[in-house]
Write a protein that holds these residues in place. Structure first.
Motif, PDB file in Angstrom:
ATOM      1  N   TRP A   1      -6.660  -5.501   4.915  1.00  0.00           N
ATOM      2  CA  TRP A   1      -5.556  -6.111   5.655  1.00  0.00           C
ATOM      3  C   TRP A   1      -4.183  -5.656   5.144  1.00  0.00           C
ATOM      4  CZ3 TRP A   1      -5.647  -9.869   9.642  1.00  0.00           C
ATOM      5  CH2 TRP A   1      -6.924 -10.283  10.038  1.00  0.00           C
ATOM      6  N   VAL A   2      -4.136  -4.946   4.039  1.00  0.00           N
ATOM      7  CA  VAL A   2      -2.844  -4.494   3.510  1.00  0.00           C
ATOM      8  C   VAL A   2      -2.339  -3.356   4.386  1.00  0.00           C
ATOM      9  CG1 VAL A   2      -1.584  -3.646   1.503  1.00  0.00           C
ATOM     10  CG2 VAL A   2      -3.586  -5.128   1.183  1.00  0.00           C
ATOM     11  N   PRO A   3      -1.223  -3.533   5.089  1.00  0.00           N
ATOM     12  CA  PRO A   3      -0.755  -2.487   6.002  1.00  0.00           C
ATOM     13  C   PRO A   3      -0.207  -1.281   5.247  1.00  0.00           C
ATOM     14  CG  PRO A   3       0.833  -4.285   5.898  1.00  0.00           C
ATOM     15  CD  PRO A   3      -0.349  -4.725   5.093  1.00  0.00           C
ATOM     16  N   SER A   4      -0.037  -0.184   5.970  1.00  0.00           N
ATOM     17  CA  SER A   4       0.364   1.085   5.352  1.00  0.00           C
ATOM     18  C   SER A   4       1.771   1.532   5.717  1.00  0.00           C
ATOM     19  CB  SER A   4      -0.620   2.200   5.751  1.00  0.00           C
ATOM     20  OG  SER A   4      -1.933   1.881   5.358  1.00  0.00           O
ATOM     21  N   LYS A   5       2.298   1.057   6.825  1.00  0.00           N
ATOM     22  CA  LYS A   5       3.600   1.542   7.290  1.00  0.00           C
ATOM     23  C   LYS A   5       4.707   1.103   6.340  1.00  0.00           C
ATOM     24  CE  LYS A   5       6.674   1.447  11.330  1.00  0.00           C
ATOM     25  NZ  LYS A   5       6.884   0.916  12.699  1.00  0.00           N
ATOM     26  N   PRO A   6       5.652   1.996   6.009  1.00  0.00           N
ATOM     27  CA  PRO A   6       6.785   1.600   5.170  1.00  0.00           C
ATOM     28  C   PRO A   6       7.510   0.387   5.760  1.00  0.00           C
ATOM     29  CG  PRO A   6       6.733   3.980   5.411  1.00  0.00           C
ATOM     30  CD  PRO A   6       5.684   3.434   6.341  1.00  0.00           C
ATOM     31  N   GLY A   7       7.850  -0.558   4.893  1.00  0.00           N
ATOM     32  CA  GLY A   7       8.499  -1.783   5.347  1.00  0.00           C
ATOM     33  C   GLY A   7       7.542  -2.924   5.594  1.00  0.00           C
ATOM     34  N   THR A   8       6.237  -2.637   5.591  1.00  0.00           N
ATOM     35  CA  THR A   8       5.237  -3.685   5.765  1.00  0.00           C
ATOM     36  C   THR A   8       4.597  -4.003   4.409  1.00  0.00           C
ATOM     37  OG1 THR A   8       3.414  -2.155   6.200  1.00  0.00           O
ATOM     38  CG2 THR A   8       4.737  -2.877   8.092  1.00  0.00           C
ATOM     39  N   ALA A   9       3.913  -5.133   4.343  1.00  0.00           N
ATOM     40  CA  ALA A   9       3.263  -5.548   3.098  1.00  0.00           C
ATOM     41  C   ALA A   9       2.246  -6.632   3.412  1.00  0.00           C
ATOM     42  CB  ALA A   9       4.306  -6.063   2.100  1.00  0.00           C
ATOM     43  N   LEU A  10       1.498  -7.039   2.402  1.00  0.00           N
ATOM     44  CA  LEU A  10       0.636  -8.213   2.495  1.00  0.00           C
ATOM     45  C   LEU A  10       1.351  -9.335   1.752  1.00  0.00           C
ATOM     46  CD1 LEU A  10      -2.303  -9.012   3.524  1.00  0.00           C
ATOM     47  CD2 LEU A  10      -2.908  -8.967   1.087  1.00  0.00           C
ATOM     48  N   TYR A  11       1.758 -10.361   2.495  1.00  0.00           N
ATOM     49  CA  TYR A  11       2.451 -11.492   1.875  1.00  0.00           C
ATOM     50  C   TYR A  11       1.422 -12.458   1.301  1.00  0.00           C
ATOM     51  CZ  TYR A  11       5.713 -15.312   1.113  1.00  0.00           C
ATOM     52  OH  TYR A  11       6.461 -16.307   0.530  1.00  0.00           O
TER      53      TYR A  11
ATOM     54  N   GLN B 104       8.003  -0.683  -5.589  1.00  0.00           N
ATOM     55  CA  GLN B 104       6.928  -1.451  -4.962  1.00  0.00           C
ATOM     56  C   GLN B 104       5.890  -0.562  -4.297  1.00  0.00           C
ATOM     57  OE1 GLN B 104       9.396  -3.963  -2.464  1.00  0.00           O
ATOM     58  NE2 GLN B 104       9.363  -5.651  -3.931  1.00  0.00           N
ATOM     59  N   TYR B 105       6.336   0.517  -3.667  1.00  0.00           N
ATOM     60  CA  TYR B 105       5.413   1.403  -2.962  1.00  0.00           C
ATOM     61  C   TYR B 105       4.922   2.567  -3.824  1.00  0.00           C
ATOM     62  CZ  TYR B 105       6.301  -0.926   1.493  1.00  0.00           C
ATOM     63  OH  TYR B 105       6.369  -1.848   2.503  1.00  0.00           O
TER      64      TYR B 105
ATOM     65  N   ARG C  74       0.869  -1.187   0.000  1.00  0.00           N
ATOM     66  CA  ARG C  74       0.000   0.000   0.000  1.00  0.00           C
ATOM     67  C   ARG C  74       0.904   1.236   0.000  1.00  0.00           C
ATOM     68  NH1 ARG C  74      -5.286   0.457   1.307  1.00  0.00           N
ATOM     69  NH2 ARG C  74      -5.307  -1.480   2.530  1.00  0.00           N
ATOM     70  N   GLY C  75       0.826   2.002  -1.075  1.00  0.00           N
ATOM     71  CA  GLY C  75       1.661   3.188  -1.190  1.00  0.00           C
ATOM     72  C   GLY C  75       1.129   4.357  -0.391  1.00  0.00           C
ATOM     73  N   ALA C  76       1.934   5.413  -0.339  1.00  0.00           N
ATOM     74  CA  ALA C  76       1.499   6.626   0.351  1.00  0.00           C
ATOM     75  C   ALA C  76       0.283   7.236  -0.325  1.00  0.00           C
ATOM     76  CB  ALA C  76       2.648   7.641   0.390  1.00  0.00           C
ATOM     77  N   ASP C  77       0.076   6.909  -1.607  1.00  0.00           N
ATOM     78  CA  ASP C  77      -1.097   7.396  -2.332  1.00  0.00           C
ATOM     79  C   ASP C  77      -2.342   6.561  -2.060  1.00  0.00           C
ATOM     80  OD1 ASP C  77      -0.395   5.066  -3.611  1.00  0.00           O
ATOM     81  OD2 ASP C  77      -0.078   5.971  -5.587  1.00  0.00           O
ATOM     82  N   GLY C  78      -2.200   5.531  -1.207  1.00  0.00           N
ATOM     83  CA  GLY C  78      -3.319   4.677  -0.856  1.00  0.00           C
ATOM     84  C   GLY C  78      -3.555   3.528  -1.812  1.00  0.00           C
ATOM     85  N   GLN C  79      -2.896   3.533  -2.963  1.00  0.00           N
ATOM     86  CA  GLN C  79      -3.084   2.463  -3.937  1.00  0.00           C
ATOM     87  C   GLN C  79      -2.342   1.195  -3.511  1.00  0.00           C
ATOM     88  OE1 GLN C  79      -1.973   4.251  -7.797  1.00  0.00           O
ATOM     89  NE2 GLN C  79      -4.147   4.090  -8.308  1.00  0.00           N
ATOM     90  N   ILE C  80      -2.918   0.049  -3.865  1.00  0.00           N
ATOM     91  CA  ILE C  80      -2.309  -1.249  -3.572  1.00  0.00           C
ATOM     92  C   ILE C  80      -1.671  -1.778  -4.847  1.00  0.00           C
ATOM     93  CG2 ILE C  80      -2.744  -3.626  -2.852  1.00  0.00           C
ATOM     94  CD1 ILE C  80      -5.108  -2.529  -1.196  1.00  0.00           C
TER      95      ILE C  80
END
Length: 359
Positions: free
Chosen positions: A125-135, A339-340, A76-82
């Motif tokens: 469930w897709v997190p927003s913090k940098p360094g996190t992701a949905l595996y 990626q972000y 999930r990028g800072a723009d909110g897009q996945i």
């Protein structure tokens, strides 16, 4: 391609806080399922509430290990897009792995759609913090009930997803790896090029021995000469000696990593001298002693992981002063930026939900 039936859970869970995320510990509300039966092919694609399977005790996968999997991430990028990173390439690799284990090919478009649709269903469930992701973990297991060594006539393809933090507790800090000439993970002509469960089982004992000596991972050497670098337990390996970036060739004993390919593409785009060639542990040790070595691993889970120390035959060698190298950092920043969505995606690697990439 048949439509995917969706049955939503009646009891949705609350996703964990981004700061609490580990790797591979928490899973979302739903999963994707697709069955195969000989004579019928792959059928009944569906998304259902996440839950356990019921397997017969004589189920093929439990006795003969006919199982493959893959792994990719949604960001999930800072723009909110996945954004899904290299979705099409991971879908193709599922079938490449399946080929080695006599698993019938799945329509790659179905693999892509199964992942895309499941992430859409569980997108909160897709997190927003940098360094996190949905595996994302697509998996195929053999489900026929029998005792006897032959390919199954029925299979289950399923996808589960879960929010994750950093793979290594060290994060982007340099890790310590142990090169072993005692244990073997794979050899040419075997299953090393497939992402199959058995390859990871074969790595466990050596990895446990390395952990007892304070190392994060094992650097596997080739299974014939016990001399040439293959790969690290969860990553492909790369190194820079002088002005040459080197990584072991895809000779059938190592996995064709998607992050490996992304890294090589970037390096060549930047005009660096890149070689896919055999590299001996002696060459690596000599470069470490001469303080002319930068080393890193590449993989979906950790992206880019710098190596700060290499162990071999009872000796320990500090790599690049134990610090993250400049090229290693640039590779990490560039891939993560793509990626972000903070850097342009000139290679067309990302698939944005709601914006399907064609061609």
């Amino acid at each position: 391609m048949p439509d995917i039936a969706i049955t939503r859970t009646a009891h949705p869970k609350t996703p964990p806080a981004d700061d609490s995320l580990a790797f591979g510990k928490v899973f979302t509300d739903h999963m994707f399922l697709l069955n195969y039966d000989e004579g019928q092919g792959w059928h009944d694609p569906r998304i259902v509430p996440y839950g356990p399977f019921t397997l017969d005790p004589a189920c093929c996968v439990l006795h003969y290990g006919q199982a493959i999997f893959d792994g990719l991430k949604a960001f999930r990028g800072a723009d909110g897009q996945i954004r899904l990173f290299r979705l099409r390439d991971h879908a193709r690799r599922v079938n490449r792995s399946g080929h080695y284990l006599c698993i019938p090919e799945i329509d790659p478009e179905m693999i892509e759609e199964s992942i895309r649709k499941l992430v859409e269903v569980d997108q909160n469930w897709v997190p927003s913090k940098p360094g996190t992701a949905l595996y994302i973990r697509p998996t195929v297991i053999a489900t026929e009930t029998f005792l006897g060594v032959h390919p199954s006539h029925s299979y289950l393809y399923y996808v589960i997803v879960g929010p994750v933090g950093a793979y290594y507790k060290e994060g982007m800090n340099p890790v310590r790896i142990l090169a072993t000439d005692k244990y073997v993970r794979a050899v040419q002509g075997g299953m090393g090029a497939a992402k199959t469960a058995g390859n990871y089982a074969a790595s466990l004992f050596g990895a446990e021995q390395a952990a007892k000596e304070g190392y994060t991972q094992v650097l596997w050497l080739d299974g014939v000469h016990h001399k040439y670098l293959d790969e690290v337990g969860t990553m492909n390996i790369m190194l820079k000696i002088g002005d040459e970036v080197i990584t072991p060739p895809l000779n059938g004993s190592i996995l064709a990593g998607i992050t490996r390919d992304s890294t090589l593409t970037l390096l060549r785009d930047w005009g660096l001298r890149v070689s896919e060639r055999p590299v001996s542990i002696d060459e690596v040790i000599a470069a470490a002693k001469a303080e002319d070595l930068e080393m890193w691993g590449t993989g979906t889970a950790a992206v880019i992981s710098p190596v700060g120390e290499l162990g071999y035959k009872g000796e320990r060698y500090v790599i690049n002063g134990g610090r993250t190298g400049a090229l290693t950092q640039k590779l990490y920043d560039t891939i993560v930026g793509i990626q972000y969505g903070t850097l342009p995606d000139k290679f067309g690697w990302t698939t944005t939900l709601g914006n399907r990439r064609e061609g």
